[in-house]
Design an enzyme around this catalytic site. Structure first.
Site, PDB file in Angstrom:
ATOM      1  N   SER A 123      66.297 -40.212  17.395  1.00  0.00           N
ATOM      2  CA  SER A 123      67.425 -40.420  16.480  1.00  0.00           C
ATOM      3  C   SER A 123      68.218 -41.680  16.800  1.00  0.00           C
ATOM      4  O   SER A 123      68.408 -42.032  17.975  1.00  0.00           O
ATOM      5  CB  SER A 123      68.349 -39.201  16.581  1.00  0.00           C
ATOM      6  OG  SER A 123      69.590 -39.468  15.989  1.00  0.00           O
ATOM      7  N   GLU A 125      71.236 -41.693  16.788  1.00  0.00           N
ATOM      8  CA  GLU A 125      72.379 -41.246  17.604  1.00  0.00           C
ATOM      9  C   GLU A 125      72.214 -41.662  19.067  1.00  0.00           C
ATOM     10  O   GLU A 125      73.178 -41.664  19.823  1.00  0.00           O
ATOM     11  CB  GLU A 125      72.542 -39.727  17.509  1.00  0.00           C
ATOM     12  CG  GLU A 125      73.203 -39.251  16.244  1.00  0.00           C
ATOM     13  CD  GLU A 125      74.675 -39.664  16.142  1.00  0.00           C
ATOM     14  OE1 GLU A 125      75.465 -39.275  16.992  1.00  0.00           O
ATOM     15  OE2 GLU A 125      75.006 -40.402  15.201  1.00  0.00           O
ATOM     16  N   TYR A 147      74.334 -34.038  21.750  1.00  0.00           N
ATOM     17  CA  TYR A 147      73.126 -34.180  20.923  1.00  0.00           C
ATOM     18  C   TYR A 147      72.425 -35.507  21.219  1.00  0.00           C
ATOM     19  O   TYR A 147      71.210 -35.549  21.452  1.00  0.00           O
ATOM     20  CB  TYR A 147      73.505 -34.093  19.429  1.00  0.00           C
ATOM     21  CG  TYR A 147      72.373 -34.479  18.497  1.00  0.00           C
ATOM     22  CD1 TYR A 147      71.357 -33.580  18.193  1.00  0.00           C
ATOM     23  CD2 TYR A 147      72.314 -35.760  17.925  1.00  0.00           C
ATOM     24  CE1 TYR A 147      70.308 -33.943  17.352  1.00  0.00           C
ATOM     25  CE2 TYR A 147      71.279 -36.123  17.080  1.00  0.00           C
ATOM     26  CZ  TYR A 147      70.273 -35.221  16.791  1.00  0.00           C
ATOM     27  OH  TYR A 147      69.245 -35.590  15.966  1.00  0.00           O
TER      28      TYR A 147
HETATM   29  P1  NAP Z   1      67.547 -29.683  10.260  1.00  0.00           P
HETATM   30  O1  NAP Z   1      67.575 -29.581   8.764  1.00  0.00           O
HETATM   31  O2  NAP Z   1      68.760 -29.295  11.034  1.00  0.00           O
HETATM   32  O3  NAP Z   1      66.317 -28.785  10.774  1.00  0.00           O
HETATM   33  C1  NAP Z   1      66.176 -28.430  12.121  1.00  0.00           C
HETATM   34  C2  NAP Z   1      65.058 -27.413  12.240  1.00  0.00           C
HETATM   35  O4  NAP Z   1      64.931 -27.036  13.630  1.00  0.00           O
HETATM   36  C3  NAP Z   1      65.292 -26.104  11.455  1.00  0.00           C
HETATM   37  O5  NAP Z   1      64.082 -25.717  10.885  1.00  0.00           O
HETATM   38  C4  NAP Z   1      65.702 -25.138  12.560  1.00  0.00           C
HETATM   39  O6  NAP Z   1      65.418 -23.800  12.268  1.00  0.00           O
HETATM   40  C5  NAP Z   1      64.787 -25.616  13.685  1.00  0.00           C
HETATM   41  N1  NAP Z   1      65.181 -25.103  14.998  1.00  0.00           N
HETATM   42  C6  NAP Z   1      66.398 -25.151  15.589  1.00  0.00           C
HETATM   43  N2  NAP Z   1      66.338 -24.575  16.797  1.00  0.00           N
HETATM   44  C7  NAP Z   1      65.068 -24.158  16.996  1.00  0.00           C
HETATM   45  C8  NAP Z   1      64.385 -23.499  18.049  1.00  0.00           C
HETATM   46  N3  NAP Z   1      65.014 -23.130  19.160  1.00  0.00           N
HETATM   47  N4  NAP Z   1      63.064 -23.253  17.906  1.00  0.00           N
HETATM   48  C9  NAP Z   1      62.402 -23.597  16.783  1.00  0.00           C
HETATM   49  N5  NAP Z   1      63.001 -24.216  15.739  1.00  0.00           N
HETATM   50  C10 NAP Z   1      64.314 -24.496  15.851  1.00  0.00           C
HETATM   51  O7  NAP Z   1      67.146 -31.152  10.725  1.00  0.00           O
HETATM   52  P2  NAP Z   1      66.463 -32.345   9.875  1.00  0.00           P
HETATM   53  O8  NAP Z   1      67.540 -33.146   9.248  1.00  0.00           O
HETATM   54  O9  NAP Z   1      65.339 -31.814   9.077  1.00  0.00           O
HETATM   55  O10 NAP Z   1      65.913 -33.251  11.076  1.00  0.00           O
HETATM   56  C11 NAP Z   1      64.611 -33.045  11.627  1.00  0.00           C
HETATM   57  C12 NAP Z   1      64.567 -33.593  13.032  1.00  0.00           C
HETATM   58  O11 NAP Z   1      64.855 -34.984  13.009  1.00  0.00           O
HETATM   59  C13 NAP Z   1      65.576 -32.992  14.016  1.00  0.00           C
HETATM   60  O12 NAP Z   1      64.981 -32.991  15.290  1.00  0.00           O
HETATM   61  C14 NAP Z   1      66.730 -33.977  13.988  1.00  0.00           C
HETATM   62  O13 NAP Z   1      67.459 -33.887  15.196  1.00  0.00           O
HETATM   63  C15 NAP Z   1      65.974 -35.259  13.840  1.00  0.00           C
HETATM   64  N6  NAP Z   1      66.669 -36.362  13.173  1.00  0.00           N
HETATM   65  C16 NAP Z   1      67.242 -36.158  11.961  1.00  0.00           C
HETATM   66  C17 NAP Z   1      67.825 -37.228  11.299  1.00  0.00           C
HETATM   67  C18 NAP Z   1      68.433 -37.061   9.934  1.00  0.00           C
HETATM   68  O14 NAP Z   1      69.181 -37.959   9.526  1.00  0.00           O
HETATM   69  N7  NAP Z   1      68.127 -36.018   9.201  1.00  0.00           N
HETATM   70  C19 NAP Z   1      67.799 -38.501  11.876  1.00  0.00           C
HETATM   71  C20 NAP Z   1      67.181 -38.664  13.110  1.00  0.00           C
HETATM   72  C21 NAP Z   1      66.596 -37.589  13.740  1.00  0.00           C
HETATM   73  P3  NAP Z   1      66.502 -22.844  11.506  1.00  0.00           P
HETATM   74  O15 NAP Z   1      66.295 -23.102  10.040  1.00  0.00           O
HETATM   75  O16 NAP Z   1      66.088 -21.493  11.949  1.00  0.00           O
HETATM   76  O17 NAP Z   1      67.874 -23.264  11.977  1.00  0.00           O
HETATM   77  O1  F7E Z   2      78.145 -37.525  10.147  1.00  0.00           O
HETATM   78  C1  F7E Z   2      81.606 -38.748   9.648  1.00  0.00           C
HETATM   79  C2  F7E Z   2      81.205 -38.358  11.049  1.00  0.00           C
HETATM   80  O2  F7E Z   2      77.372 -35.200  10.437  1.00  0.00           O
HETATM   81  C3  F7E Z   2      78.099 -38.872   9.729  1.00  0.00           C
HETATM   82  C4  F7E Z   2      72.220 -35.843  12.049  1.00  0.00           C
HETATM   83  O3  F7E Z   2      71.139 -35.674  11.158  1.00  0.00           O
HETATM   84  O4  F7E Z   2      72.235 -38.207  11.678  1.00  0.00           O
HETATM   85  C5  F7E Z   2      73.038 -37.053  11.628  1.00  0.00           C
HETATM   86  O5  F7E Z   2      74.145 -37.177  12.515  1.00  0.00           O
HETATM   87  C6  F7E Z   2      79.436 -39.551   9.926  1.00  0.00           C
HETATM   88  C7  F7E Z   2      80.077 -39.326  11.306  1.00  0.00           C
HETATM   89  O6  F7E Z   2      75.714 -37.131  10.608  1.00  0.00           O
HETATM   90  C8  F7E Z   2      83.011 -35.792   8.096  1.00  0.00           C
HETATM   91  O7  F7E Z   2      82.320 -38.486  11.951  1.00  0.00           O
HETATM   92  C9  F7E Z   2      83.554 -37.874   8.325  1.00  0.00           C
HETATM   93  O8  F7E Z   2      80.580 -40.538  11.784  1.00  0.00           O
HETATM   94  O9  F7E Z   2      76.589 -36.501   8.422  1.00  0.00           O
HETATM   95  P1  F7E Z   2      76.952 -36.497   9.852  1.00  0.00           P
HETATM   96  P2  F7E Z   2      75.540 -37.790  12.058  1.00  0.00           P
HETATM   97  O10 F7E Z   2      76.544 -37.301  13.031  1.00  0.00           O
HETATM   98  O11 F7E Z   2      75.419 -39.255  11.857  1.00  0.00           O
HETATM   99  C10 F7E Z   2      71.674 -38.514  12.959  1.00  0.00           C
HETATM  100  C11 F7E Z   2      70.809 -39.737  12.809  1.00  0.00           C
HETATM  101  C12 F7E Z   2      70.999 -37.357  13.584  1.00  0.00           C
HETATM  102  O12 F7E Z   2      70.028 -37.507  14.317  1.00  0.00           O
HETATM  103  C13 F7E Z   2      71.671 -36.029  13.457  1.00  0.00           C
HETATM  104  O13 F7E Z   2      70.747 -34.962  13.697  1.00  0.00           O
HETATM  105  O14 F7E Z   2      80.364 -38.995   8.998  1.00  0.00           O
HETATM  106  N1  F7E Z   2      82.347 -37.709   8.934  1.00  0.00           N
HETATM  107  N2  F7E Z   2      83.967 -36.723   7.804  1.00  0.00           N
HETATM  108  C14 F7E Z   2      81.991 -36.426   8.809  1.00  0.00           C
HETATM  109  N3  F7E Z   2      80.877 -35.774   9.226  1.00  0.00           N
HETATM  110  C15 F7E Z   2      80.768 -34.451   8.924  1.00  0.00           C
HETATM  111  N4  F7E Z   2      79.656 -33.796   9.290  1.00  0.00           N
HETATM  112  N5  F7E Z   2      81.759 -33.789   8.248  1.00  0.00           N
HETATM  113  C16 F7E Z   2      82.902 -34.417   7.813  1.00  0.00           C
HETATM  114  O15 F7E Z   2      83.762 -33.791   7.206  1.00  0.00           O
END
Ligand code: NAP
Ligand code: F7E
Length: 320
Positions: A123, A125, A147
């Site tokens: 990520s 992050e 995270y």
């Molecule tokens: P998501 O919607 O939160 O999905 C996470 C998945 O992980 C869900 O299916 C969840 O199951 C499963 N999970 C959580 N704990 C588990 C465990 N102990 N054993 C098995 N499965 C488990 O995340 P996403 O947005 O699809 O992201 C996919 C991956 O990419 C994640 O690793 C995330 O950290 C990473 N990532 C995401 C982004 C983004 O912007 N979306 C960017 C960079 C990296 P449940 O449905 O049961 O909760």
């Molecule tokens: O926040 C700001 C918050 O929670 C984005 C995950 O998929 O992407 C995701 O992480 C920004 C932050 O995503 C609210 O402070 C303002 O600066 O949508 P987010 P994230 O933290 O960037 C990365 C790449 C991952 O890997 C993670 O799994 O938005 N923000 N107001 C807020 N954020 C939330 N959630 N809620 C608010 O009300």
């Protein structure tokens, strides 16, 4: 027939990746953890075509037996505790799943079949308090949440198993990617859902945290193609995947509200409860390596993404 195991099948990316791999003729095995009620909302439409099996990243034995039983060619590790604010409330769990979970899968691969190709969902992050703008594969990490710290571990253990055991282990450093299937607590979906509720008279305001933080946002449907491409290369590597553009939460609000004829300033309330103990202020990718090596380009623009998400929530609420 190529077989792929996807952990995190019930999540946003799991559903898009499953669709892509089915189109490519794969047998898809999705891993879901046991819960008292099923949460297959995102994969309901795929249940006739994929096999969903129980497994948990916290349980080594379940991962070993899944690999033994289904003999995958590729494993995509998308499972994680992925919500940044929760990682401060449950830091040990986040470390166990998001960090050590990666080692458990890599160990299963090492014992069952080291020829299995592995994708780790790393990520942006990890860049946290960024040490360079824009961020590339060579930018040092400075994570700002439990995270982010856990993802740094997951990234380096992936690199380490590649170098120690010659496993084809790729790390995709993906910047934020969103869609109508994004979880409701993430800011983009919170905004699109909030806009739709306000427009349809179901809410009066939208409470958000830091409006100034900037993200490189793309469409999840585009990003799963990059995951697959990484496992089709001759050699495993690390790749940054993003659009190369950055936008603030405020801009997201402006476009989302104006898409339905509203002014965000009249509805958005800044609420300090949504501020984070440590913020990631600015993320912007340098995706040149993936453009060059993977020939990957995002198809959906920022404006299109915002409108797509608002339209989807408007339709969903109308049909309720
Ligand atoms: P998501 O919607 O939160 O999905 C996470 C998945 O992980 C869900 O299916 C969840 O199951 C499963 N999970 C959580 N704990 C588990 C465990 N102990 N054993 C098995 N499965 C488990 O995340 P996403 O947005 O699809 O992201 C996919 C991956 O990419 C994640 O690793 C995330 O950290 C990473 N990532 C995401 C982004 C983004 O912007 N979306 C960017 C960079 C990296 P449940 O449905 O049961 O909760
Ligand atoms: O926040 C700001 C918050 O929670 C984005 C995950 O998929 O992407 C995701 O992480 C920004 C932050 O995503 C609210 O402070 C303002 O600066 O949508 P987010 P994230 O933290 O960037 C990365 C790449 C991952 O890997 C993670 O799994 O938005 N923000 N107001 C807020 N954020 C939330 N959630 N809620 C608010 O009300």
């Amino acid at each position: 027939m190529t077989t792929a195991i996807i952990t995190g099948i019930t999540g946003q990316d799991g559903s898009y990746l499953a669709e892509l791999l089915l189109q490519k003729g794969y047998r898809v095995i999705g891993v879901a953890r046991r819960s008292s009620t099923v949460n297959y909302e995102r994969i309901d439409h795929l249940l006739d075509d994929i096999t969903v099996v129980q497994g948990d990243l916290q349980d080594q034995g379940s991962l070993l037996s899944l690999l033994e039983e289904y003999k995958p060619d590729e494993v995509y590790n998308l499972a994680a505790q992925s919500f940044v604010p929760t990682s401060w409330n449950q830091p040990a769990l986040t470390g166990d799943v998001t960090a050590l979970g990666v080692t458990r899968i890599l160990e299963a691969i090492r014992f069952v079949n080291p020829k299995i190709r592995f994708y780790q969902a790393s990520s942006s992050e990890m860049f946290g308090k960024v040490l360079e703008v824009p961020q590339s594969e060579d930018t040092p990490f400075y994570p700002r949440s439990p995270y982010g710290v856990a993802k740094v571990y997951g990234h380096w253990i992936t690199v380490n198993y590649r170098e120690s055991f010659d496993i084809f282990a790729a790390s995709g450093i993906l910047f934020n990617h969103e869609s109508p299937r994004r979880g409701l607590e993430f800011v983009t979906r919170k905004i699109s859902n909030g806009v739709a509720k306000i427009k349809q008279g179901m809410a009066k305001e939208l409470r958000l945290g830091n409006l100034e933080s900037q993200r490189d946002w793309g469409f999840a449907g585009d990003y799963v193609e990059a995951m697959w491409l990484m496992l089709q290369q001759d050699k495993p590597d690390n790749y940054v995947i993003g659009t190369g553009e950055t936008h603030s939460v405020r801009e997201f609000c402006e476009i989302a509200f104006s898409h339905v004829g509203l002014d965000y300033k009249e509805y958005v309330v800044v609420d300090e409860r949504f501020y984070r103990p440590a913020e990631v202020d600015l993320l912007i990718s340098d995706p040149s390596k993936s453009r060059q090596h993977l020939k990957w380009e995002p198809a959906v623009s920022f404006n299109e993404l915002v409108r797509m998400m608002v339209d989807a929530d408007m339709n969903r609420l109308k049909n309720k």
